[in-house]
Design an enzyme around this catalytic site. Structure first.
Site, PDB file in Angstrom:
ATOM      1  N   GLU A   1      11.867 -22.796  29.232  1.00  0.00           N
ATOM      2  CA  GLU A   1      10.989 -21.617  29.332  1.00  0.00           C
ATOM      3  C   GLU A   1      11.620 -20.379  28.713  1.00  0.00           C
ATOM      4  O   GLU A   1      10.938 -19.387  28.496  1.00  0.00           O
ATOM      5  CB  GLU A   1      10.604 -21.377  30.805  1.00  0.00           C
TER       6      GLU A   1
ATOM      7  N   HIS B   1      16.950 -24.825  30.248  1.00  0.00           N
ATOM      8  CA  HIS B   1      15.829 -23.892  30.486  1.00  0.00           C
ATOM      9  C   HIS B   1      14.866 -23.823  29.288  1.00  0.00           C
ATOM     10  O   HIS B   1      14.972 -22.898  28.477  1.00  0.00           O
ATOM     11  CB  HIS B   1      16.384 -22.487  30.723  1.00  0.00           C
TER      12      HIS B   1
ATOM     13  N   CYS C   1      16.717 -26.847  36.147  1.00  0.00           N
ATOM     14  CA  CYS C   1      18.006 -26.283  36.566  1.00  0.00           C
ATOM     15  C   CYS C   1      18.100 -26.213  38.101  1.00  0.00           C
ATOM     16  O   CYS C   1      18.171 -27.262  38.727  1.00  0.00           O
ATOM     17  CB  CYS C   1      18.215 -24.947  35.880  1.00  0.00           C
TER      18      CYS C   1
HETATM   19  N1  GLN Z   1      23.818 -23.806  39.047  1.00  0.00           N
HETATM   20  C1  GLN Z   1      22.758 -23.028  39.615  1.00  0.00           C
HETATM   21  C2  GLN Z   1      22.498 -23.441  41.052  1.00  0.00           C
HETATM   22  O1  GLN Z   1      23.218 -24.190  41.599  1.00  0.00           O
HETATM   23  C3  GLN Z   1      21.481 -23.189  38.807  1.00  0.00           C
HETATM   24  C4  GLN Z   1      21.526 -22.336  37.600  1.00  0.00           C
HETATM   25  C5  GLN Z   1      20.180 -22.129  36.985  1.00  0.00           C
HETATM   26  O2  GLN Z   1      19.125 -22.420  37.571  1.00  0.00           O
HETATM   27  N2  GLN Z   1      20.198 -21.580  35.783  1.00  0.00           N
HETATM   28  O3  GLN Z   1      21.560 -23.009  41.638  1.00  0.00           O
END
Ligand code: GLN
Length: 193
Positions: free
Chosen positions: A172, A170, A79
């Site tokens: 985890e 995610h 992410c």
């Molecule tokens: N969209 C978020 C960002 O730009 C990331 C979201 C996440 O890590 N769950 O940092």
């Protein structure tokens, strides 16, 4: 062989990665400064807020040590961590590390819905992965040397090149350790299934 995996712990959901690794019998170390990378066999860049993590990487002088580490150690980015692995990001407040040649689109899924879970099709396993997406980034402009490893509605949501892997969701936050195991297997050869 030393199998301590470093987990970047500047901000975000890093503790859950420690638990996923531990349930696979893999030790880890929280990374807040460059010297802590010494002796790690690999690194996880967790989810969180990529703009904040980008600032903290600068403040803690971690950009160049992580780039150097990634030249010969595997990195898994989740992410916000995936955004940081990109070569290009659609938000100039984020300075990416440039570990994988693709463009990250921040909040690609978040624009449609804040967060959701969906069954993702894995290219390396028959069973789908029920994946939490939290303001998830999109993967765009994939360079041909990158392999697509999972899709949602035909969009790549997990990619790999060499020992590096980046994903929009995610793993985890679930009890399903297949994603972590797949990454570990890529560089440690079938130890974790
Ligand atoms: N969209 C978020 C960002 O730009 C990331 C979201 C996440 O890590 N769950 O940092």
């Amino acid at each position: 062989m030393n199998n301590t995996v470093g987990v970047l712990a500047l901000q975000g959901a890093y503790q859950k990665h420690v638990e996923s690794l531990s349930s696979l019998g893999v030790g880890s170390r929280l990374i807040r400064r460059a010297s802590e990378l010494n002796g790690c066999c690999a690194l996880i860049l967790p989810g969180g807020e990529s703009t904040t993590i980008s600032l903290l990487l600068q403040k803690n002088d971690l950009y160049s040590p992580i780039k150097t580490f990634a030249e010969n150690h595997p990195v898994l980015g989740v992410c916000a961590g995936m955004i940081l692995m990109a070569s290009d990001v659609d938000d100039e407040r984020v300075t990416p590390l440039g570990l994988l040649p693709f463009r990250a689109s921040r909040n690609f899924y978040g624009r449609q819905m804040h967060s959701f879970s969906a069954d993702v099709t894995l290219d390396f396993d028959d069973r789908p992965f029920n994946a939490p997406f939290i303001r998830a980034p999109g993967i765009e402009k994939l360079s041909p040397e990158i392999t697509r490893l999972a899709t949602l509605n035909n969009n790549a949501v997990m990619i790999g090149m060499g020992d590096h892997i980046a994903l929009s969701f995610h793993p985890e936050l679930t009890d399903d350790t297949r994603i972590h195991a797949y990454w570990l297997n890529r560089f440690e050869r079938a130890m974790y299934y």
